[in-house]
Design an enzyme around this catalytic site. Structure first.
Site, short mmCIF file in Angstrom:
data_model
loop_
_atom_site.label_atom_id
_atom_site.label_comp_id
_atom_site.label_asym_id
_atom_site.label_seq_id
_atom_site.Cartn_x
_atom_site.Cartn_y
_atom_site.Cartn_z
CE1 TYR A 33 1.07 -0.25 4.43
CE2 TYR A 33 0.15 1.95 4.30
CZ TYR A 33 0.90 1.01 4.97
OH TYR A 33 1.49 1.33 6.16
NE ARG A 52 6.58 4.49 0.29
CZ ARG A 52 6.36 5.26 1.35
NH1 ARG A 52 7.31 5.46 2.24
NH2 ARG A 52 5.19 5.82 1.53
NE ARG A 100 -6.11 -18.77 4.42
CZ ARG A 100 -5.26 -19.63 4.95
NH1 ARG A 100 -5.31 -20.91 4.60
NH2 ARG A 100 -4.35 -19.24 5.81
CG HIS A 102 0.05 -20.35 2.77
ND1 HIS A 102 -1.06 -21.02 3.18
CD2 HIS A 102 0.49 -19.64 3.83
CE1 HIS A 102 -1.30 -20.72 4.45
NE2 HIS A 102 -0.37 -19.89 4.88
CE LYS A 144 3.11 3.42 3.03
NZ LYS A 144 3.10 3.55 4.47
CD GLU A 176 9.51 1.99 10.77
OE1 GLU A 176 9.34 2.94 10.02
OE2 GLU A 176 9.40 0.82 10.41
CG LEU A 200 8.02 2.59 4.99
CD1 LEU A 200 7.64 1.27 4.33
CD2 LEU A 200 6.80 3.45 5.16
N1 PLP Z 1 7.10 3.97 9.17
C1 PLP Z 1 6.00 3.20 9.14
C2 PLP Z 1 6.01 1.88 9.83
C3 PLP Z 1 4.83 3.64 8.47
O1 PLP Z 1 3.75 2.85 8.43
C4 PLP Z 1 4.85 4.91 7.86
C5 PLP Z 1 3.67 5.41 7.14
O2 PLP Z 1 2.69 4.74 6.98
C6 PLP Z 1 6.02 5.69 7.93
C7 PLP Z 1 7.13 5.18 8.58
C8 PLP Z 1 6.09 7.04 7.27
O3 PLP Z 1 6.24 6.90 5.91
P1 PLP Z 1 5.80 8.07 4.91
O4 PLP Z 1 6.57 9.28 5.35
O5 PLP Z 1 6.20 7.61 3.58
O6 PLP Z 1 4.33 8.24 5.09
#
Ligand code: PLP
Length: 281
Positions: A33, A52, A100, A102, A144, A176, A200
Site C-alpha cells: 500500500y 516506492r 485461499r 499460500h 510497505k 521507527e 520503512l
Molecule cells: N514507518 C511506518 C512503519 C509507516 O507505516 C509509515 C507510514 O505509513 C512511515 C514510517 C512514514 O512513511 P511516509 O513518510 O512515507 O508516510
C-alpha cells in the site's frame, strides 16, 4: 462526493463499496500500500509515492493493476470528485483474487483498491505524546506491506496510554514508530535510523532530511538508543499523513522542547513544500 472508494474499476461512497472474499489482501495481507495528501486537486509528492509503490510490488512479485501513469491519473481523477480542502489518498494492490492457498497463481494481475477522504490539516504546533514498545516486527519493515499487526497493536497501546504514537525499539535501539519515522535533534545534528530492513523508507523522512540539508543542519543516519531519545533536544515524528510532528512527552515524561525555533523552521519548510507543490506559493 463526501468520500470515494475504488476497487478494480468500480467506484462509490466508501461505505457502499465491497471487495470479493477471495481477495488475497483479506486472508494473507498479501499486498502493498501507499498513501499521501491531496490538496487543490494535486496528489502530493506523487512521483515519490508511485516510485516506492511500484518498487515494492516488484520486490514481492505482484503484477500491478495498471501503469504508473494510469495510477497517477486515476488518483487525480478520484481526488477531483471529493469535496474538502485537504484529502487523504490511500491505495493498495493485493496479489489479486484467488481461492485461499499460500502459494500464489502465476497468472493474473493485482487488485487495485483506493480510498479518498477529506481530512483536517495536521496541527503541527501541538506537541504529541509517545509511548514505546519492543519492535517485534519481521525483517521486511522496508516493504510497505499490508501485514501490519504489530503496528496495529503498538498504535492501540499508544492510544490507551493517551499518546499519539508508539516508538518501536529492538532492545535499546530505536527503529521507527507504528506508522511514522522518528528522528532526533541533538547538539545541532539531525539523527535518524539508517535505511535498512528495520524501517520503512518514509517519504516525509526523506523530505525532512532534504530540508535539513538546505538549512546546513548536519545529518547522522545511524541507529540511536532509547536513552538518546530521552535526552534529545527535540524528537520529530514524520509521516505522509501528519508531515512532521514534534514530541513533548515520552513514556509519560517530558521530552525535547530545547530548540523549538529549529523545529518550527523545519516544519515550515515541509508545509512550504506542500504549498509550492500544489501551486499555492
Ligand atoms: N514507518 C511506518 C512503519 C509507516 O507505516 C509509515 C507510514 O505509513 C512511515 C514510517 C512514514 O512513511 P511516509 O513518510 O512515507 O508516510
Amino acid at each position: 462526493m463526501r468520500d470515494i472508494g475504488y476497487y478494480n474499476g468500480k467506484t462509490g461512497p466508501i461505505d457502499e463499496m465491497t471487495v470479493p472474499m477471495n481477495d488475497r489482501a483479506l486472508y494473507f495481507g498479501d499486498g502493498i500500500y501507499d498513501a499521501t495528501f491531496g490538496l487543490d486537486g494535486k496528489v502530493f509528492l506523487l512521483e515519490d509515492h508511485v516510485e516506492r509503490f511500484y518498487g515494492n510490488l516488484e520486490r514481492v512479485g505482484i503484477v500491478p493493476y495498471c501503469t504508473r501513469q494510469e495510477l497517477g491519473e486515476l488518483l487525480g481523477r478520484l481526488l477531483g470528485q471529493v469535496d474538502g480542502e485537504l484529502c487523504f489518498l490511500y491505495w493498495q494492490t493485493s496479489r489479486g483474487v484467488a481461492p485461499r492457498n499460500h502459494a500464489f497463481p502465476r497468472e493474473g494481475k493485482g487488485s487495485l483498491y483506493i480510498t479518498v477522504k477529506p481530512v483536517e490539516f495536521p496541527d503541527l504546533k501541538k506537541r504529541i505524546g509517545l509511548s514505546s514498545t519492543e519492535d517485534t516486527r519481521f525483517l521486511h519493515c522496508d516493504i510497505k506491506t499490508l501485514n501490519l499487526l504489530p503496528a496495529v497493536m503498538a498504535a492501540q497501546k499508544a492510544q490507551e496510554e493517551g499518546c499519539q504514537e508508539c516508538v518501536f525499539h529492538r532492545g535499546e535501539v530505536v527503529t521507527e514508530c507504528s506508522h511514522s519515522n522518528i528522528s532526533i535533534l541533538k547538539d545541532g545534528v539531525l539523527r535518524t535510523h539508517p535505511l535498512d530492513r528495520y524501517i520503512l523508507p518514509g517519504i516525509a523522512r526523506k523530505h525532512l532530511l532534504m530540508a535539513a540539508v538546505r538549512r546546513n543542519i548536519p545529518i547522522d543516519e545511524r541507529p540511536f538508543t532509547m536513552d538518546e531519545l530521552r535526552q534529545a533536544d527535540e524528537v520529530l515524528v514524520t509521516s505522509s499523513s501528519k508531515l512532521c510532528l514534534v514530541a513533548g512527552q515520552l513514556e509519560g515524561r517530558p521530552v525535547g522542547g530545547r530548540v523549538p525555533e529549529l523545529v518550527e523552521a523545519l516544519q515550515g519548510d515541509l508545509l512550504e513544500e506542500l504549498y509550492r507543490y500544489v501551486g499555492r506559493l
